[in-house]
Design a protein around this motif. Structure first.
Motif, PDB file in Angstrom:
ATOM      1  N   VAL A   1       0.866  -1.093   0.008  1.00 46.24           N
ATOM      2  CA  VAL A   1       0.001   0.036   0.026  1.00 46.24           C
ATOM      3  C   VAL A   1       0.751   1.283   0.001  1.00 46.24           C
ATOM      4  CG1 VAL A   1      -1.569   1.501   1.304  1.00 46.24           C
ATOM      5  CG2 VAL A   1      -2.047  -1.136   1.042  1.00 46.24           C
ATOM      6  N   MET A   2       1.864   1.184   0.806  1.00 48.71           N
ATOM      7  CA  MET A   2       2.903   2.390   0.917  1.00 48.71           C
ATOM      8  C   MET A   2       3.584   2.615  -0.593  1.00 48.71           C
ATOM      9  SD  MET A   2       3.045   3.927   3.658  1.00 48.71           S
ATOM     10  CE  MET A   2       4.584   5.000   3.481  1.00 48.71           C
ATOM     11  N   ASP A   3       3.870   1.460  -1.291  1.00 48.90           N
ATOM     12  CA  ASP A   3       4.478   1.535  -2.369  1.00 48.90           C
ATOM     13  C   ASP A   3       3.656   2.387  -3.558  1.00 48.90           C
ATOM     14  OD1 ASP A   3       6.687   0.297  -1.798  1.00 48.90           O
ATOM     15  OD2 ASP A   3       6.083  -1.667  -2.514  1.00 48.90           O
ATOM     16  N   HIS A   4       2.326   1.897  -3.400  1.00 47.17           N
ATOM     17  CA  HIS A   4       1.275   2.625  -4.356  1.00 47.17           C
ATOM     18  C   HIS A   4       1.176   4.041  -4.010  1.00 47.17           C
ATOM     19  CE1 HIS A   4       0.179  -0.597  -6.889  1.00 47.17           C
ATOM     20  NE2 HIS A   4       0.139  -1.524  -6.014  1.00 47.17           N
ATOM     21  N   ILE A   5       1.209   4.423  -2.806  1.00 48.44           N
ATOM     22  CA  ILE A   5       0.897   5.762  -2.382  1.00 48.44           C
ATOM     23  C   ILE A   5       2.174   6.584  -2.742  1.00 48.44           C
ATOM     24  CG2 ILE A   5       1.046   7.290  -0.261  1.00 48.44           C
ATOM     25  CD1 ILE A   5      -0.600   5.103   1.243  1.00 48.44           C
ATOM     26  N   ARG A   6       3.281   6.064  -2.764  1.00 47.13           N
ATOM     27  CA  ARG A   6       4.613   7.005  -2.962  1.00 47.13           C
ATOM     28  C   ARG A   6       4.593   6.762  -4.662  1.00 47.13           C
ATOM     29  NH1 ARG A   6       7.284   4.060   1.470  1.00 47.13           N
ATOM     30  NH2 ARG A   6       7.427   2.113   0.185  1.00 47.13           N
TER      31      ARG A   6
ATOM     32  N   LEU B   1      -2.156   5.158  -5.950  1.00 47.78           N
ATOM     33  CA  LEU B   1      -3.414   4.876  -4.794  1.00 47.78           C
ATOM     34  C   LEU B   1      -3.302   6.349  -4.108  1.00 47.78           C
ATOM     35  CD1 LEU B   1      -5.622   3.577  -3.305  1.00 47.78           C
ATOM     36  CD2 LEU B   1      -3.728   2.611  -1.625  1.00 47.78           C
ATOM     37  N   LYS B   2      -4.532   7.030  -4.182  1.00 51.84           N
ATOM     38  CA  LYS B   2      -4.715   8.213  -3.482  1.00 51.84           C
ATOM     39  C   LYS B   2      -5.794   8.116  -2.419  1.00 51.84           C
ATOM     40  CE  LYS B   2      -3.808  10.724  -7.998  1.00 51.84           C
ATOM     41  NZ  LYS B   2      -4.362  11.442  -8.864  1.00 51.84           N
ATOM     42  N   LEU B   3      -5.558   8.550  -1.286  1.00 53.26           N
ATOM     43  CA  LEU B   3      -6.047   8.557   0.057  1.00 53.26           C
ATOM     44  C   LEU B   3      -7.236   9.601   0.280  1.00 53.26           C
ATOM     45  CD1 LEU B   3      -3.251   7.194   2.165  1.00 53.26           C
ATOM     46  CD2 LEU B   3      -4.783   6.007   0.654  1.00 53.26           C
ATOM     47  N   GLU B   4      -7.280  10.832  -0.644  1.00 50.67           N
ATOM     48  CA  GLU B   4      -8.015  11.990  -0.060  1.00 50.67           C
ATOM     49  C   GLU B   4      -9.670  11.701   0.029  1.00 50.67           C
ATOM     50  OE1 GLU B   4      -6.929  12.666  -4.498  1.00 50.67           O
ATOM     51  OE2 GLU B   4      -5.902  11.857  -2.658  1.00 50.67           O
ATOM     52  N   ASN B   5     -10.232  10.775  -0.462  1.00 53.82           N
ATOM     53  CA  ASN B   5     -11.318  10.293  -0.435  1.00 53.82           C
ATOM     54  C   ASN B   5     -11.721   8.942   0.365  1.00 53.82           C
ATOM     55  OD1 ASN B   5     -12.062  12.316  -2.450  1.00 53.82           O
ATOM     56  ND2 ASN B   5     -11.642  11.090  -3.973  1.00 53.82           N
ATOM     57  N   ILE B   6     -10.592   8.631   0.963  1.00 55.52           N
ATOM     58  CA  ILE B   6     -11.117   7.395   1.805  1.00 55.52           C
ATOM     59  C   ILE B   6     -11.921   7.822   3.019  1.00 55.52           C
ATOM     60  CG2 ILE B   6      -9.885   5.805   3.564  1.00 55.52           C
ATOM     61  CD1 ILE B   6      -9.095   4.930   0.939  1.00 55.52           C
TER      62      ILE B   6
ATOM     63  N   GLU C   1      -0.858  -8.660  14.736  1.00 57.92           N
ATOM     64  CA  GLU C   1      -0.046  -9.570  13.825  1.00 57.92           C
ATOM     65  C   GLU C   1       0.859  -8.262  13.032  1.00 57.92           C
ATOM     66  OE1 GLU C   1       2.093 -12.733  13.120  1.00 57.92           O
ATOM     67  OE2 GLU C   1       0.683 -12.497  14.542  1.00 57.92           O
ATOM     68  N   MET C   2       0.100  -7.204  12.544  1.00 55.47           N
ATOM     69  CA  MET C   2       1.049  -6.291  11.829  1.00 55.47           C
ATOM     70  C   MET C   2       1.948  -5.816  12.455  1.00 55.47           C
ATOM     71  SD  MET C   2      -1.961  -4.616   8.984  1.00 55.47           S
ATOM     72  CE  MET C   2      -3.320  -4.215  10.115  1.00 55.47           C
ATOM     73  N   LEU C   3       1.611  -5.447  13.729  1.00 57.89           N
ATOM     74  CA  LEU C   3       2.608  -4.891  14.610  1.00 57.89           C
ATOM     75  C   LEU C   3       3.679  -5.767  14.916  1.00 57.89           C
ATOM     76  CD1 LEU C   3       0.478  -2.806  17.248  1.00 57.89           C
ATOM     77  CD2 LEU C   3       1.598  -1.979  15.226  1.00 57.89           C
ATOM     78  N   ASN C   4       3.415  -7.143  15.031  1.00 55.62           N
ATOM     79  CA  ASN C   4       4.526  -7.972  15.408  1.00 55.62           C
ATOM     80  C   ASN C   4       5.281  -8.311  14.226  1.00 55.62           C
ATOM     81  OD1 ASN C   4       3.574  -8.743  17.952  1.00 55.62           O
ATOM     82  ND2 ASN C   4       2.284 -10.405  17.079  1.00 55.62           N
ATOM     83  N   MET C   5       4.957  -7.795  12.949  1.00 60.64           N
ATOM     84  CA  MET C   5       5.860  -8.125  11.551  1.00 60.64           C
ATOM     85  C   MET C   5       6.544  -6.720  11.521  1.00 60.64           C
ATOM     86  SD  MET C   5       2.973 -10.318   9.633  1.00 60.64           S
ATOM     87  CE  MET C   5       3.858 -10.483   8.140  1.00 60.64           C
ATOM     88  N   GLY C   6       6.317  -5.844  12.268  1.00 61.69           N
ATOM     89  CA  GLY C   6       7.088  -4.710  11.909  1.00 61.69           C
ATOM     90  C   GLY C   6       6.526  -3.590  11.107  1.00 61.69           C
ATOM     91  N   PHE C   7       5.098  -3.513  11.100  1.00 60.45           N
ATOM     92  CA  PHE C   7       4.400  -2.771  10.104  1.00 60.45           C
ATOM     93  C   PHE C   7       4.054  -1.334  10.975  1.00 60.45           C
ATOM     94  CE2 PHE C   7       3.512  -6.547   7.432  1.00 60.45           C
ATOM     95  CZ  PHE C   7       4.413  -6.271   6.274  1.00 60.45           C
ATOM     96  N   ARG C   8       4.289  -1.193  11.926  1.00 57.99           N
ATOM     97  CA  ARG C   8       3.658  -0.123  12.659  1.00 57.99           C
ATOM     98  C   ARG C   8       4.030   1.543  12.113  1.00 57.99           C
ATOM     99  NH1 ARG C   8       3.335   1.299  19.207  1.00 57.99           N
ATOM    100  NH2 ARG C   8       2.661   3.328  18.933  1.00 57.99           N
TER     101      ARG C   8
ATOM    102  N   ILE D   1       0.278   5.776   6.893  1.00 58.65           N
ATOM    103  CA  ILE D   1      -1.028   5.734   6.027  1.00 58.65           C
ATOM    104  C   ILE D   1      -2.160   6.446   6.946  1.00 58.65           C
ATOM    105  CG2 ILE D   1      -2.590   4.083   5.309  1.00 58.65           C
ATOM    106  CD1 ILE D   1      -0.336   2.042   4.981  1.00 58.65           C
ATOM    107  N   LEU D   2      -2.198   5.884   8.133  1.00 58.99           N
ATOM    108  CA  LEU D   2      -3.257   6.659   8.967  1.00 58.99           C
ATOM    109  C   LEU D   2      -3.199   8.263   8.852  1.00 58.99           C
ATOM    110  CD1 LEU D   2      -3.818   4.158  11.769  1.00 58.99           C
ATOM    111  CD2 LEU D   2      -5.437   4.610  10.080  1.00 58.99           C
TER     112      LEU D   2
END
Length: 573
Positions: A132-137, A141-146, A156-163, A169-170
């Protein structure tokens, strides 16, 4: 509560009905009305409780005619498999609703294909944080309408180092969004995210530890050290699950175990994080279409996999976390169906860990004896009798028997030869498995023993407790699994079960005793490779009949020895 009691569109209700959903699970019942209202939600629930539908149905329902060309819902998942699974489920919910376009973006797949899907106007994006970060860069992928962000398996995402990726993204999504978070556990990091990025969230906690396991029969088998693979082969042959998942803690173990099972004639496939995406997809497809009847996987690789009809789950390794046990066995008890879970344990330490899991899940995990090869052969015979009794013979079969009779082979001999060939094909790869027996009752216990020799002895001020403590610590076995200990000037011999000596030697490769690196070998008398300098007055320093040594932790063994040593010191002075 039934789905038709919700204020859902007819298109969505039609899709839900076609999928066979009628009554909602607890997480769905509590979450869906709140999400339809636009509330922020924190849901604590495990795999197998219906979370995908809990957030997927409101996400699909929220899409309007005005959302045809822009991304309005973003769902973040920890693994590619979970992203693919969630996308597949949401497409099913959107089957009859026009204008809903679901796109899954994850690493290991074609970036060009994903960009093409996004440009066509996908409005529900499901992906892993990194991609998702790759597409944002790339600004693909544009987030203005999310207006809705959903974090699935947040722990699990935090355990995998995605914090860092999640927070980035947030931070880029409009502040007036709806933020939804689902997690099996609620560590401090999760609570920090909810406080920072959610607006007055409603907390929902499902006691799924009980709900997930209550329909699953759970058993464990005590297995000798180093014999888990053989034990697993016996269990698979005895119970013959049409579809089974086997969990290991490491990628290397997945590869090794898969190879062993395939060699023994089982249709097995392995799944772990080091595999390329195309390999992972092939493995999952083979498991879903029953080409592979056994899936061997790590916890992370299996997270989010939703395969219907899994008959049994095997814990080859005990999970490293109690929650993982629930995730694992939940694969076989989904949607109100019953299932069976089997766990292999070796040594008292693993038994203690299993008891902790039992207490945590409030489940009854019962011990069962491991089936023996003779039992399985007897079961195969019964199965053949039943199969033959239910099969109608045709003209061709009688023709073959007539031709054999003309060669002097009557029907009984012909049938015996065919059955013998089939039985041999199904049982010849089964291991001969001798159950390990502790040495606590001496030589009359029935356990065959050998001796190992350790290249350290009396000249290094070594005591029996030091030897025993080091062996227990290195192998995970109990004190009662070891027999007579004889300490000589420069080496020590220890009596061990014959079935375990290879495992013991392997486990003690880097063992230290009283700070000294030692070497352990099979004792072959004068051929041991170590000096044998036993004095006439040498006597064994350890009586294995003393229960004080059996099954104690290393620290407890040392504490037993120290007071005795102090008493001897007082006598000397």
């Amino acid at each position: 509560m039934h789905f038709n009691e919700l204020n859902l569109s007819q298109e969505l209700l039609r899709a839900v009905d076609e999928l066979g959903y009628t009554e909602m699970t607890e997480i769905q019942q509590q979450s869906i009305p709140l999400l339809l209202e636009g509330r922020d939600v924190v849901g604590r629930s495990n795999t197998g409780t219906g979370k995908t539908a809990a957030f997927g149905i409101p996400a699909v329902e929220s899409i309007t005619e005005a959302d045809r060309k822009s991304a309005v819902v973003l769902i973040l998942c920890p693994t590619r498999e979970l992203a693919m699974q969630a996308a597949e489920e949401l497409r099913k919910f959107a089957k009859f609703k026009e204008g809903v376009k679901v796109s899954a973006v994850y690493g290991g797949a074609s970036m060009e294909k994903q960009i093409h899907e996004l440009k066509r106007g996908a409005n529900i994006i499901i992906g892993t944080p990194g991609r998702v970060m790759d597409h944002i860069r790339r600004r693909t992928l544009k987030l203005e309408n999310i207006r809705t962000v959903i974090l699935d398996e947040a722990d699990e995402m935090l355990n995998m180092g995605f914090r860092e990726d999640i927070e980035s993204i947030l931070a880029d999504v409009p502040e007036d969004r709806q933020t939804v978070l689902f997690s099996a556990t609620m560590p401090k990091e999760i609570m920090a995210l909810t406080e920072k990025y959610q607006n007055d969230p409603v907390h929902i906690k499902i006691k799924s530890a009980q709900r997930t396991v209550e329909l699953i029969e759970q058993f464990y088998f005590e297995v000798a050290m180093g014999r888990k693979t053989d034990a697993l082969k016996l269990l698979l042959a005895a119970y013959k699950p049409a579809s089974a998942m086997i969990f290991c803690n490491t990628k290397a173990m997945v590869d090794q175990l898969t190879e062993e099972l395939v060699k023994s004639g089982f249709r097995a496939a392995g799944l772990h994080g080091d595999m390329k995406q195309i390999q992972r997809t092939q493995v999952m497809n083979s498991f879903k279409n029953k080409t592979a009847e056994i899936l061997v996987a790590t916890d992370v690789a299996a997270r989010g996999i939703d395969v219907s009809g899994v008959d049994a789950v095997f814990n080859y390794d005990l999970p490293q976390d109690n929650e993982y046990y629930i995730h694992r066995i939940g694969r076989t008890g989904r949607a109100g169906r019953t299932g069976t879970a089997y766990t292999l344990i070796s040594g008292r330490r693993q038994l203690y860990d299993l008891r902790a899991i039992e207490k945590y899940t409030h489940a009854d995990i019962r011990e069962m004896p491991l089936p023996e090869k003779s039992d399985i052969i007897a079961m195969k015979k019964e199965s053949l009798v039943k199969e033959i009794a239910e099969t109608q013979a045709g003209h061709n079969a009688y023709d073959i028997l007539d031709r054999l009779a003309s060669q002097g082979i009557d029907y009984r001999e012909a049938a015996a030869r065919i059955l013998e060939k089939q039985l041999r094909a199904e049982t010849e790869s089964l291991p001969d498995f001798e159950r390990a027996k502790p040495l606590k009752k001496g030589r009359n216990s029935g356990a065959k023993t050998v001796k190992i020799v350790i290249n350290i002895g009396r000249n290094r001020r070594i005591a029996p407790n030091f030897i025993l403590g080091a062996l227990v610590d290195a192998t995970g076995m109990t004190g009662k699994d070891f027999g007579k200990i004889d300490i000589f000037d420069e080496h020590t011999t220890v009596e061990v079960p014959e079935t375990e000596y290879e495992y013991i030697i392997d486990s003690t490769d880097s063992m230290k005793i009283n700070g000294n690196k030692v070497e352990v070998k099979l004792y072959k008398g004068g051929e041991s490779g170590f000096r044998r300098s036993r004095r006439p007055d040498d006597k064994p320093h350890f009586d294995r009949k003393k229960a004080a040594y059996g099954g104690k932790k290393k620290s407890e063994i040392y504490s037993d020895y120290i007071p005795n040593r102090k008493k001897r010191m007082k006598k000397r002075h």
